[in-house]
Design a protein around this motif. Structure first.
Motif: not given
Length: 267
Positions: A8-10, A26-28, A61-63, A223-226
């Motif tokens: 995950e990223t923030h 932001a990724l999950r 940010g963080t990974v 990111v504009i959509a997930t």
């Protein structure tokens, strides 16, 4: 019940010098998923991938990998985390002076203490997984584009990674070879439980194999959509996403206002 988060990223922000490529990403990525980084060419998909695998340090940010902050741990610890990764670059990045078998053996020789006979057995196994055992003694120059991709994949699998990263795996391949590679990726996920993160703008591949993802925008630099590619295609009303998913020209500003530009999040 959702699978645990693998990566995950923030607030992830990546740049080259003063030029920000993507910000506040932001990724999950859940364990066992096939997660796609989507978007038009030049939006920063490969740059984000480099930030995830440790090739580009973010400016903010963080990974997190299994809850551990990748860029905040000592370098020795990052090296151990990297051992859990396998990466297939767009060009396959095979060493031209080594045979296919020697390319696959290289990570085993560099990062394990296996004896030569054991390494040879593992190389045969990895090549068999990707259908390349008959090409073991060929040089990269003797391979077709699809064979090079599969040889690169065998090398990426050498250390039994928990996460596989693909940068445009179908680029330059004909539709039949691309479909075979997609099927192989699905088999790896189903057979080995590998978590897969892939960069792609190839719609057939995205729709057939990815079950989650994030859409990166070149103008917004974020990111504009997930959501799964098929969900974004059918439900996300952001005009840029719709244009990409249906291979249309991006609507002008007036059309965007009429259709709405809200972010979307779907599974």
């Amino acid at each position: 019940m959702d699978a645990p988060l693998k990566i995950e990223t923030h607030g992830l922000t990546l740049a080259f010098g003063d030029r920000v490529i993507q910000r506040d990403v932001a990724l999950r990525v859940r364990q066992g998923s096939i997660f796609a980084l989507m978007g038009a060419s030049g939006c920063g998909k490969s740059t984000v991938l480099k930030g995830l695998v440790g090739l580009l340090r973010p400016i903010a940010g963080t990974v997190l990998v299994d809850g551990e902050s990748y860029w905040e741990v000592p370098e020795a610890r990052r090296t151990l985390i990297n051992r859990r990764y396998g990466v297939l670059f767009q060009s396959a990045a095979l060493w031209s002076s080594l045979t296919v078998a020697e390319n696959v053996a290289l990570p085993l020789r560099l990062f394990t203490r296996q004896k030569p006979a054991a390494i040879a057995d593992l190389v045969r196994l990895k090549l068999a997984l990707v259908g390349m055992e008959a090409a073991a003694n060929l040089m990269p120059a003797e391979l077709s584009g699809g064979m090079r991709k599969r040889a690169g994949l065998a090398r990426a699998l050498a250390l039994d990674p928990e996460v596989l990263f693909f940068d445009e795996p179908s680029a330059g391949l004909d539709p039949i070879t691309s479909k075979r590679l997609d099927d192989l990726i699905l088999e790896l996920r189903e057979g080995l439980g590998t978590t897969i993160v892939l960069v792609s703008h190839e719609l057939p591949s995205l729709f057939s194999i990815a079950d989650d993802g994030a859409f990166l925008d070149a103008e917004a630099h974020t990111v504009i959509a997930t959501g799964a590619p098929t969900w974004l295609r059918d439900h996300c009303m952001h005009p840029t996403v719709q244009a990409f998913m249906h291979r249309e020209r991006v609507p002008d500003e007036r059309a965007a206002d009429e259709r709405g530009t809200g972010d979307a999040d779907g599974r």
